[in-house]
Design a protein around this motif. Sequence first.
Motif: not given
Length: 684
Positions: A56-58, A62-66, A101-106, A124-126, A277-279, A281-283
């Motif tokens: 995939g694209r990346t 990071g950890a799953d923030i949800t 984040g968790g990805g770099l920790e891996v 970017p956790e901060v 912020e992401r939400q 963008a959605k109308i």
Amino acid sequence: MTSPVRTELHDDVLVVISDNPPVNALGAAVRQGLKDGIKEGLANDGVKAIVIRCDGRTFHAGADITEFGKPPMGPSLPDVLDEMERAPKPTIAAIHGTALGGGLEVALACNYRIAVPSAKLGVPEVKLGLLPGAGGTQRLPRVVGVEQALEMTVFGNPISAKAAEASGLVDRLVEDDLAGAAIAFAREVAAKGDHPVSSARTDKLPDAAAIDGIFEAFTQKNGRKMRGFDAPAANMRCVRAAAEMPYEQGVKVEREEFMKLMTGDQSKAQRHLFFAERQAAKIDDVPKDTPLIDIKKVGIIGAGTMGGGIAMNFLSAGIPVTTLEMSDDALERGRGVVGRNYAGNVKGGRMTEAQAKGAMDIWTGTTDYADLADCDLIIEAVFESMDVKKDVFGKLDSHVKQGAILASNTSYLNIDEIAAATSRPDAVVGMHFFSPANIMKLLEVVRGAKTSDAVLATVMALSKKIGKVAVVAGVCDGFIGNRMLKPRQVEANKLIMEGAKPWDIDRVFVEFGFPMGPFQMSDLAGLDIGWHRDESRIETLRDELCAAGRWGQKTGKGFYDYDDSRRGSPSDEVEALIAKWAEKESRPQRHVPDEEIRERCLYTMVNEGALILEEGMAQRASDIDVVWIYGYGWPRYTGGPMMWADLTGLDVIVAGLEKHAAEMPEWPLSQMLKDKAAKGETFN
Ligand code: 3HC
Ligand code: NAI
């Protein structure tokens, strides 16, 4: 359920591949898959090395923030990474996209890291009010050194793969075929005896005697930027633990600090903003597949304060701009300001000279509407006058091709009335930029009664392209942001007549976390904005201040007296003038407690926000939060006004408003706010 992680055996190399769109977040199933993958690699005697990579694209972003704030699901990331690091066979992270984040920790738990040059690596956790909590604060300083680990953890900005290679975070850059290169690299290192183990390294750690100096210098340089936030200091304490303690002790400090942040209000608020912020963008009622209008050329009317800044957004993104002004002189003036802004960017290292030149080269000026005929989007930024705007839109209607978007940057005026000056109200929309328009990230997109879906969808998509965070607002006086500014301003002005000093009010705002208070803000913007300029006509305190030459910072005095370096101090003259006006208006002076300042200036804003929601002028409470965070410097760690109200308790807000109801007849309580408070509900 099938696992998002699969393995591929390539002779003596096992490749563990995650495929968890969109960003390969490290949810429970991925963590389990990684654990199983390592186990499989260790169980097979034929396997000499293990590669960790993502489809995939990346790479893992990071950890799953949800999952945050919910009951933990095993296995935990720290446990999986400890197992990975302990594996007696070499492990290699192959990174593309973002390892965050968790990805770099891996990646840090692996013995080696290789990456494509376009990859970005960071913690970017901060920004979520957190710290890298899976050993990251302990492994990172051991791999890149304490100074760089401080920069990366405290600010959370990712670094390029090239920079990562220079600091030893990446062992090798590979141009293409990451998957194949990773297998070849794995074979190469498998032949070696010793493999670097991040947690066991000490070669990059400073001498004990140097530690105090490093941390003092860092705090001295950056302390101001961290004001009010809990997470930066917690990140610093963890990095310090890495420098001073054995790894096993350091991770205990990290765990404790992580849990404190995770359960605190600041992280809750900052995580809310990530999704808000992401939400935004959605109308909700505009179909996702609405066809977009191709924006190849932009027209701007007006090269003043806003027109120039707005032009820079498009020029910097490589979109040609034609600016229309009333005269060549006005064009020249505007061009001068933008040119100087670009020169400042070059000097400050924010862009290269070639980029600045490239931007200026695609900018043309005109005084003739015919030159705007082929623009796909025109943004009007002329004086804030309905007559002038109607005149401009009438001309645009008769000159510009059909299918183009006609936008106004008005701060307060009715978009529907402006649209009615054209024969194509469906093409008209508000694009309310904030000053300075080349820097401020917020864009309020004002949806008129007839604005078409294609116009709205296009403006939302375009805003992302020019680096803005867009929020949709309905047509009302001041839209979302300026409408909520009003009660705050009115109450602040009333309070100084009741005995609060302007500097007391500003102090309460700064202590709350704003960069400045309302009177400091007025001094910065200029008290003369909108003043009638007749020194003999003194009808208000502001008229009197302006007549006395107290226009704000630009004349060296406003509500404050300013020294040569623009540092403000309380003014006796202003205090005397306020006392005079208070007497004239028969307002008795009293001591105003800080709490009352907060309640009357901030709670009224929440009330206005609730009215905005009630009237459908904002799609959701979180959109209001985004407006105030990105447009007005509301402190991020509170999550924005509506989230802050949620965390404060809506019953507390209502009680505070009711307490001062007699002094604030202008702000009737929102029914929605009252109902939610009564039911114990929240906005977000
Ligand atoms: N967890 C859950 N969902 C995530 C996520 C994450 N870590 N990162 C992104 N998403 C979701 C977004 O909410 C969005 O969902 P939506 O489409 O439903 O709105 C979708 O993935 C795509 O995200 P973006 O729109 O942001 O996509 P971009 O391509 O613009 O950006 C990105 C990609 C740079 C990876 C960006 O998403 C990002 O910065 N993500 C967060 C990274 C982060 O903060 N990682 C640290 C997490 S905390 C942690 O790891 C703790 C550990 O130390 C224990
Ligand atoms: P400004 O006074 O700095 O610039 C206006 C420019 O428009 C001037 O250069 C003027 O010559 C030109 N102009 C006026 N009438 C014109 C016409 N008929 N045709 C062509 N050009 C014309 O004003 P500013 O501050 O840039 O404001 C512009 C608009 O942006 C206003 O609607 C304002 O409310 C809005 N706005 C202003 C913000 C601010 O902080 N200054 C913030 C957000 C919006």
